[in-house]
Design a protein around this motif. Structure first.
Motif, PDB file in Angstrom:
ATOM      1  N   LEU A  89     -23.509  13.184   3.305  1.00 47.22           N
ATOM      2  CA  LEU A  89     -22.983  11.865   3.684  1.00 47.22           C
ATOM      3  C   LEU A  89     -23.403  10.790   2.681  1.00 47.22           C
ATOM      4  O   LEU A  89     -24.458  10.885   2.056  1.00 47.22           O
ATOM      5  CB  LEU A  89     -23.510  11.460   5.066  1.00 47.22           C
ATOM      6  N   LYS A  90     -22.578   9.772   2.553  1.00 47.15           N
ATOM      7  CA  LYS A  90     -22.961   8.596   1.758  1.00 47.15           C
ATOM      8  C   LYS A  90     -24.043   7.849   2.544  1.00 47.15           C
ATOM      9  O   LYS A  90     -23.982   7.782   3.782  1.00 47.15           O
ATOM     10  CB  LYS A  90     -21.762   7.659   1.595  1.00 47.15           C
ATOM     11  N   ALA A  91     -25.007   7.300   1.838  1.00 45.24           N
ATOM     12  CA  ALA A  91     -26.114   6.661   2.562  1.00 45.24           C
ATOM     13  C   ALA A  91     -26.519   5.341   1.929  1.00 45.24           C
ATOM     14  O   ALA A  91     -26.549   5.195   0.704  1.00 45.24           O
ATOM     15  CB  ALA A  91     -27.310   7.604   2.613  1.00 45.24           C
ATOM     16  N   ASP A 150     -13.790   3.705  -1.933  1.00 48.36           N
ATOM     17  CA  ASP A 150     -14.379   5.050  -1.796  1.00 48.36           C
ATOM     18  C   ASP A 150     -14.823   5.398  -0.383  1.00 48.36           C
ATOM     19  O   ASP A 150     -14.938   6.565  -0.031  1.00 48.36           O
ATOM     20  CB  ASP A 150     -15.686   5.143  -2.610  1.00 48.36           C
ATOM     21  N   LEU A 151     -15.142   4.370   0.402  1.00 47.28           N
ATOM     22  CA  LEU A 151     -15.700   4.642   1.732  1.00 47.28           C
ATOM     23  C   LEU A 151     -14.628   4.860   2.791  1.00 47.28           C
ATOM     24  O   LEU A 151     -14.927   5.197   3.932  1.00 47.28           O
ATOM     25  CB  LEU A 151     -16.608   3.484   2.159  1.00 47.28           C
ATOM     26  N   ASN A 152     -13.379   4.651   2.420  1.00 48.44           N
ATOM     27  CA  ASN A 152     -12.285   4.773   3.376  1.00 48.44           C
ATOM     28  C   ASN A 152     -12.288   6.141   4.072  1.00 48.44           C
ATOM     29  O   ASN A 152     -12.263   7.173   3.408  1.00 48.44           O
ATOM     30  CB  ASN A 152     -10.964   4.566   2.614  1.00 48.44           C
ATOM     31  N   GLY A 153     -12.412   6.111   5.398  1.00 45.15           N
ATOM     32  CA  GLY A 153     -12.384   7.359   6.177  1.00 45.15           C
ATOM     33  C   GLY A 153     -13.692   8.136   6.162  1.00 45.15           C
ATOM     34  O   GLY A 153     -13.780   9.223   6.722  1.00 45.15           O
ATOM     35  N   GLN A 154     -14.714   7.583   5.531  1.00 43.98           N
ATOM     36  CA  GLN A 154     -15.989   8.308   5.402  1.00 43.98           C
ATOM     37  C   GLN A 154     -16.995   7.892   6.492  1.00 43.98           C
ATOM     38  O   GLN A 154     -16.895   6.808   7.049  1.00 43.98           O
ATOM     39  CB  GLN A 154     -16.650   7.948   4.076  1.00 43.98           C
TER      40      GLN A 154
END
Ligand code: MLT
Length: 246
Positions: free
Chosen positions: A68-70, A95-99
């Motif tokens: 996961l992005k953190a 980049d964070l779209n839908g994440q």
């Protein structure tokens, strides 16, 4: 005098005071204007699917290792090795779209965990002030506005937001609580020139030292987002299609 025909509206001025309040059956509004709850709202505006708020950097590292992005912040600065810090500008990316995003911050994510006894928990910031006010008016349930403060100490910006929110809903809620009365008085003093008032705030001065004072101006904008993120089952979400809570 207390008006029992209306739901109560209380303000908890620092997380250290949370144990003194009964959160059961109440809606908690988590407030960390500079900057956690403001940045969470920005992340949702830019399409984040959900945010997992964790109290400890170590927990964020575990989530990050699983892919996961953190985002991690301590003492106003990005923690080394993470994808993001806690500036609202960090999350203004496609980049964070839908994440899913994991987030840990010095005070904001801690306040979320300390408020787990509340029946419902919403994320409040000046950026979604009107949406939060509309939601709690519609739901008509007792509300506790929880200021994340700074390391258990009082801060101006969270109390100002609590006062702004209380003022917006004063026709519906019973505001007969000393902390709420104080927060409204603070808001009434500051609202005509919020930015100038905030110049003396300790966190604003900390930002100036760190060279991140543009974040303050951004986070003091009012009601630019129409949604209210909700914390449930360890996750913060909005309904991506309607912008409403799910
Ligand atoms: C926090 O949770 O303490 C903060 O939002 C601090 C910050 O990054 O400004």
């Amino acid at each position: 005098m207390e008006d029992l025909s209306k739901p109560s509206f209380e303000v908890i001025l620092t997380p250290a005071l949370i144990p003194l309040y009964d959160l059961k059956g109440k809606t908690a509004i988590i407030i960390d204007i500079l900057r956690a709850t403001s940045s969470m709202c920005v992340a949702f505006e830019y399409g984040v699917r959900n945010i997992i708020p964790v109290s400890h950097v170590e927990d964020a590292i575990i989530h990050r290792k699983s892919g996961l992005k953190a985002a991690a912040e301590r003492d106003g600065q990005k923690v080394d090795g993470f994808d993001f810090g806690n500036s609202p500008f960090d999350f203004m990316i496609d980049d964070l779209n839908g994440q899913s995003l994991v987030m840990t911050t010095t005070n904001g994510t801690k306040a979320i965990h300390l408020s787990s006894k509340a029946e419902k928990m919403y994320i409040g910031s000046f950026l979604n002030l009107q949406a939060v006010a509309d939601k709690i008016i519609t739901e008509n349930k007792p509300v506790v506005a929880i200021c994340s403060g700074w390391k258990d100490r009082f801060n101006l910006e969270d109390a100002l937001f609590a006062g702004a929110l209380a003022s917006q809903v004063s026709h519906v809620f019973d505001l007969n609580d000393d902390s709420t009365i104080a927060a409204i008085a603070l808001w009434n003093t500051a609202q005509s020139n919020l930015e100038a008032f905030m110049k003396n705030a300790s966190h604003a001065q900390r930002f100036e030292r760190l060279g991140i004072d543009r974040d303050i101006q951004f986070c003091l904008q009012q009601s630019i987002y129409p949604f209210v993120p909700e914390v449930a089952n360890g996750m913060i979400k909005i309904d991506a299609e309607t912008g409403n809570n799910i």
